[in-house]
Scaffold this motif. Structure first.
Motif, PDB file in Angstrom:
ATOM      1  N   GLY A   1       0.814  -1.206   0.000  1.00  0.00           N
ATOM      2  CA  GLY A   1       0.000   0.000   0.000  1.00  0.00           C
ATOM      3  C   GLY A   1       0.849   1.257   0.000  1.00  0.00           C
ATOM      4  N   PHE A   2       1.894   1.248   0.795  1.00  0.00           N
ATOM      5  CA  PHE A   2       2.790   2.407   0.848  1.00  0.00           C
ATOM      6  C   PHE A   2       3.521   2.589  -0.469  1.00  0.00           C
ATOM      7  N   MET A   3       3.906   1.462  -1.083  1.00  0.00           N
ATOM      8  CA  MET A   3       4.626   1.542  -2.360  1.00  0.00           C
ATOM      9  C   MET A   3       3.716   2.102  -3.453  1.00  0.00           C
ATOM     10  N   ARG A   4       2.431   1.734  -3.406  1.00  0.00           N
ATOM     11  CA  ARG A   4       1.491   2.286  -4.394  1.00  0.00           C
ATOM     12  C   ARG A   4       1.354   3.795  -4.204  1.00  0.00           C
ATOM     13  N   ALA A   5       1.331   4.241  -2.932  1.00  0.00           N
ATOM     14  CA  ALA A   5       1.238   5.676  -2.659  1.00  0.00           C
ATOM     15  C   ALA A   5       2.466   6.409  -3.182  1.00  0.00           C
ATOM     16  N   VAL A   6       3.639   5.814  -3.015  1.00  0.00           N
ATOM     17  CA  VAL A   6       4.869   6.419  -3.527  1.00  0.00           C
ATOM     18  C   VAL A   6       4.805   6.539  -5.044  1.00  0.00           C
ATOM     19  N   ARG A   7       4.406   5.460  -5.710  1.00  0.00           N
ATOM     20  CA  ARG A   7       4.353   5.494  -7.180  1.00  0.00           C
ATOM     21  C   ARG A   7       3.357   6.535  -7.663  1.00  0.00           C
ATOM     22  N   LEU A   8       2.229   6.690  -6.956  1.00  0.00           N
ATOM     23  CA  LEU A   8       1.231   7.681  -7.332  1.00  0.00           C
ATOM     24  C   LEU A   8       1.820   9.093  -7.237  1.00  0.00           C
ATOM     25  N   HIS A   9       2.556   9.380  -6.178  1.00  0.00           N
ATOM     26  CA  HIS A   9       3.161  10.698  -6.022  1.00  0.00           C
ATOM     27  C   HIS A   9       4.222  10.951  -7.084  1.00  0.00           C
ATOM     28  N   VAL A  10       4.995   9.935  -7.412  1.00  0.00           N
ATOM     29  CA  VAL A  10       6.015  10.086  -8.448  1.00  0.00           C
ATOM     30  C   VAL A  10       5.361  10.356  -9.797  1.00  0.00           C
TER      31      VAL A  10
ATOM     32  N   ARG B   1       2.411  11.710 -10.346  1.00  0.00           N
ATOM     33  CA  ARG B   1       1.850  13.055 -10.339  1.00  0.00           C
ATOM     34  C   ARG B   1       2.941  14.095 -10.558  1.00  0.00           C
ATOM     35  N   ALA B   2       4.096  13.893  -9.913  1.00  0.00           N
ATOM     36  CA  ALA B   2       5.204  14.828 -10.102  1.00  0.00           C
ATOM     37  C   ALA B   2       5.649  14.844 -11.557  1.00  0.00           C
ATOM     38  N   GLY B   3       5.596  13.684 -12.201  1.00  0.00           N
ATOM     39  CA  GLY B   3       5.996  13.588 -13.594  1.00  0.00           C
ATOM     40  C   GLY B   3       5.075  14.322 -14.540  1.00  0.00           C
ATOM     41  N   THR B   4       3.847  14.602 -14.095  1.00  0.00           N
ATOM     42  CA  THR B   4       2.901  15.351 -14.929  1.00  0.00           C
ATOM     43  C   THR B   4       2.818  16.828 -14.527  1.00  0.00           C
TER      44      THR B   4
ATOM     45  N   ALA C   1      11.632   7.636  -8.683  1.00  0.00           N
ATOM     46  CA  ALA C   1      11.794   8.920  -9.354  1.00  0.00           C
ATOM     47  C   ALA C   1      12.918   8.852 -10.387  1.00  0.00           C
ATOM     48  N   ARG C   2      14.010   8.236 -10.027  1.00  0.00           N
ATOM     49  CA  ARG C   2      15.130   8.131 -10.964  1.00  0.00           C
ATOM     50  C   ARG C   2      14.789   7.235 -12.144  1.00  0.00           C
ATOM     51  N   ARG C   3      13.933   6.261 -11.900  1.00  0.00           N
ATOM     52  CA  ARG C   3      13.509   5.396 -12.987  1.00  0.00           C
ATOM     53  C   ARG C   3      12.764   6.184 -14.062  1.00  0.00           C
ATOM     54  N   GLU C   4      12.119   7.303 -13.621  1.00  0.00           N
ATOM     55  CA  GLU C   4      11.401   8.174 -14.550  1.00  0.00           C
ATOM     56  C   GLU C   4      12.271   9.332 -15.045  1.00  0.00           C
ATOM     57  N   ASP C   5      13.579   9.198 -14.848  1.00  0.00           N
ATOM     58  CA  ASP C   5      14.551  10.220 -15.280  1.00  0.00           C
ATOM     59  C   ASP C   5      14.319  11.567 -14.611  1.00  0.00           C
ATOM     60  N   MET C   6      13.893  11.531 -13.374  1.00  0.00           N
ATOM     61  CA  MET C   6      13.705  12.763 -12.609  1.00  0.00           C
ATOM     62  C   MET C   6      14.987  13.105 -11.852  1.00  0.00           C
TER      63      MET C   6
END
Length: 277
Positions: free
Chosen positions: A15-24, A26-29, A56-61
């Motif tokens: 659940g926490f990992m899903r929340a992290v991915r959601l925030h990442v 959103r930041a990407g958009t 985040a780094r996986r998304e080149d952030m």
């Protein structure tokens, strides 16, 4: 063995990992946000934070990391300016067209200290030792209130945490406040701010020596933020403030022509003020 590049697995934290991915995502958009991770020691906060960085780094952030000191032993960097109270005397008197006179000086001393102590203060700070009664009064209050309080604060803090003390001493610092009259503000209250943070009024007025002082000061502050001590290659040495030693505690004077130790106690007549009620 997990394949290289595979996503990290945190057991029981789906659940926490899903929340992290959601925030990442959103930041990407282009949507900002705050993800606060709290909890008791040992439950995996650091691992979850590491997972967020990985995603985040996986998304080149671009990922910027910072840290803070614990509540105990957090270092301090503290100081004041050489002529703190000139700002307030100037803005109430000479710099707004109302000269501070000998009579004003005598009245101010009596009001602040009482009849008998006022005579002692006047003997220690005679107006003929200053360019004007206004500067005499500004020096009295700088020493009595600002310097005395600053040293007391430093003594108290340094008993508990590593402390680095300074005095900004550029008496030619550009005046960036909108005051109309002519007054020698010296190293005035807030005069050090443009040396650390960009100011569109003061910065164009810097001399080459003042620009070098600004670069040194920002170097000190950056090193302190990074390591907890204002020391770095190429910067003048800045020892810790250590009260209770045989020698006076160290205070770093910051001025264009000289960066180094100053006898803060002697410069501001703190022996005299310690004997005055």
């Amino acid at each position: 063995m997990p394949q290289r590049g595979a996503r990290s697995a945190l057991l029981g934290r789906d659940g926490f990992m899903r929340a992290v991915r959601l925030h990442v995502e959103r930041a990407g958009t282009g949507h900002g946000g705050l993800l606060l991770i709290t909890g008791e020691a040992g439950i995996g906060k650091t691992s979850l934070t590491g997972y967020a960085i990985q995603e985040a780094r996986r998304e080149d952030m671009l990922v910027l990391r910072g840290s803070c000191w614990g509540a105990d032993g957090t270092p301090g960097l503290s100081g004041a300016t050489l002529d703190e109270h000139r700002t307030f005397v100037g803005m109430m008197y000479d710099a707004v067209g109302r000269p501070f006179t000998e009579a004003d000086y005598d009245q101010a001393l009596r009001t602040a200290f009482g009849e008998r102590p006022a005579k002692r203060v006047r003997a220690e700070y005679p107006t003929d030792a200053f360019p004007s009664p206004a500067l005499a009064w500004a020096t009295v209050i700088t020493d009595r209130m600002w310097a005395r309080g600053t040293q007391a604060q430093h003594d108290a803090l340094a008993r508990h945490v590593p402390l680095y003390a300074y005095e900004f001493a550029d008496r030619d610092a550009p005046m960036f406040l909108p005051l109309p009259g002519d007054f020698d503000f010296g190293a005035f209250h807030t005069g050090d701010i443009p040396y650390l943070f960009e100011d569109e009024v003061a910065e164009p007025l810097f001399t080459p020596a003042q620009r070098r002082l600004s670069a040194t000061m920002t170097g000190y502050w950056a090193a302190f933020a990074r390591t907890g001590a204002p020391g770095d290659a190429g910067l003048p040495t800045w020892p810790r403030y250590r009260p209770g030693l045989a020698a006076r505690p160290y205070t770093q004077s910051l001025a264009p022509r000289r960066i180094g130790p100053v006898d803060y106690h002697r410069r501001h007549k703190l022996d005299f003020w310690s004997r005055l009620p």
